[in-house]
Design a protein around this motif. Structure first.
Motif, PDB file in Angstrom:
ATOM      1  N   THR A   5       0.835  -1.202   0.000  1.00 18.15           N
ATOM      2  CA  THR A   5       0.000   0.000   0.000  1.00 18.15           C
ATOM      3  C   THR A   5       0.874   1.258   0.000  1.00 18.15           C
ATOM      4  N   ARG A   6       2.079   1.173   0.567  1.00 19.44           N
ATOM      5  CA  ARG A   6       2.994   2.341   0.531  1.00 19.44           C
ATOM      6  C   ARG A   6       3.228   2.800  -0.895  1.00 19.44           C
ATOM      7  N   ILE A  79       8.897   7.000  -7.807  1.00 19.52           N
ATOM      8  CA  ILE A  79       8.105   6.978  -6.573  1.00 19.52           C
ATOM      9  C   ILE A  79       8.217   5.611  -5.897  1.00 19.52           C
ATOM     10  N   ILE A  80       8.037   4.559  -6.683  1.00 16.55           N
ATOM     11  CA  ILE A  80       8.072   3.204  -6.126  1.00 16.55           C
ATOM     12  C   ILE A  80       9.437   2.914  -5.499  1.00 16.55           C
ATOM     13  N   LYS A  81      10.500   3.302  -6.175  1.00 19.70           N
ATOM     14  CA  LYS A  81      11.850   3.047  -5.634  1.00 19.70           C
ATOM     15  C   LYS A  81      12.067   3.782  -4.314  1.00 19.70           C
ATOM     16  N   VAL A  82      11.500   4.974  -4.165  1.00 22.20           N
ATOM     17  CA  VAL A  82      11.660   5.735  -2.932  1.00 22.20           C
ATOM     18  C   VAL A  82      10.854   5.109  -1.791  1.00 22.20           C
ATOM     19  N   GLU A  84       9.190   2.026  -1.711  1.00 24.89           N
ATOM     20  CA  GLU A  84       9.241   0.568  -1.577  1.00 24.89           C
ATOM     21  C   GLU A  84      10.659   0.028  -1.444  1.00 24.89           C
ATOM     22  N   GLY A  85      11.633   0.757  -1.980  1.00 23.97           N
ATOM     23  CA  GLY A  85      12.989   0.240  -2.021  1.00 23.97           C
ATOM     24  C   GLY A  85      13.281  -0.333  -3.399  1.00 23.97           C
ATOM     25  N   PRO A  86      14.364  -1.090  -3.504  1.00 21.31           N
ATOM     26  CA  PRO A  86      14.756  -1.619  -4.813  1.00 21.31           C
ATOM     27  C   PRO A  86      13.652  -2.464  -5.448  1.00 21.31           C
ATOM     28  N   ILE A  87      13.553  -2.354  -6.757  1.00 18.66           N
ATOM     29  CA  ILE A  87      12.582  -3.158  -7.489  1.00 18.66           C
ATOM     30  C   ILE A  87      13.263  -4.468  -7.849  1.00 18.66           C
ATOM     31  N   ALA A  88      12.851  -5.533  -7.191  1.00 19.75           N
ATOM     32  CA  ALA A  88      13.463  -6.836  -7.439  1.00 19.75           C
ATOM     33  C   ALA A  88      12.519  -7.932  -6.957  1.00 19.75           C
ATOM     34  N   ASN A  95      20.389  -5.164  -6.899  1.00 20.64           N
ATOM     35  CA  ASN A  95      21.440  -4.186  -7.197  1.00 20.64           C
ATOM     36  C   ASN A  95      22.028  -3.515  -5.965  1.00 20.64           C
ATOM     37  N   SER A  96      21.783  -4.059  -4.793  1.00 21.46           N
ATOM     38  CA  SER A  96      22.398  -3.482  -3.603  1.00 21.46           C
ATOM     39  C   SER A  96      23.691  -4.225  -3.302  1.00 21.46           C
ATOM     40  N   GLU A  97      24.471  -3.636  -2.426  1.00 23.19           N
ATOM     41  CA  GLU A  97      25.735  -4.268  -2.046  1.00 23.19           C
ATOM     42  C   GLU A  97      25.517  -5.384  -1.032  1.00 23.19           C
ATOM     43  N   ASN A  98      24.293  -5.508  -0.514  1.00 23.95           N
ATOM     44  CA  ASN A  98      24.010  -6.488   0.530  1.00 23.95           C
ATOM     45  C   ASN A  98      23.437  -7.793  -0.014  1.00 23.95           C
TER      46      ASN A  98
END
Length: 147
Positions: A5-6, A79-82, A84-88, A95-98
């Motif tokens: 919903t975010r 907007i979604i990336k901000v 929700e975070g990464p799209i995966a 695409n994160s270092e973690n």
């Protein structure tokens, strides 16, 4: 795969700011009432949107929020990336270092997950807030998208 919903509310709220673009700010209360979204939930979402320069807050009696950029310069993907975070679809392709997956070099379905991530991102980045407002105006006026 579902957006939370975010993500949905973040896009809906910024569409409202797009309708009001260059007319002045909207308060979170106004957006909350128009969209039927909890005021407190919008406050949380707007903290991230402001931190990532998608919206600006204006103080004062006629204060509220405005878009930080024109509607044609903000994509749904932004907007979604901000919010929700990464799209995966899976963490090993975010695409994160973690994403320290020790199987990435031998993972048979990894290319499928990467392709899915890339296509989702492509679609989300294809649509701007201006597109959504325009599509909504066509729908309200009875216009046909397929003409």
């Amino acid at each position: 795969m579902k957006l939370s919903t975010r993500g949905q509310y973040g896009v809906r709220a910024l569409v409202q700011l797009s309708y009001n673009y260059e007319k002045g700010p909207l308060s979170l209360r106004e957006i909350s009432e128009i969209e039927g979204i909890s005021y407190q939930y919008l406050e949380q979402i707007f903290l991230d949107l402001k931190k990532h320069y998608l919206v600006k807050s204006l103080r004062g009696a006629k204060g509220g929020y405005v878009l930080a950029k024109p509607p044609n310069n903000i994509t749904v993907g932004d907007i979604i990336k901000v919010v929700e975070g990464p799209i995966a679809p899976v963490s090993c392709v975010d695409n994160s270092e973690n994403n320290d997956c020790d199987r990435s070099s031998i993972c048979a379905p990894r290319n499928v997950w990467k392709e899915l991530r890339d296509r989702i991102t492509e679609v989300l980045d294809e649509f701007t807030l201006e597109d959504l407002v325009s599509d909504s105006s066509n729908e309200k006026s009875g216009g046909d998208y397929n003409e």
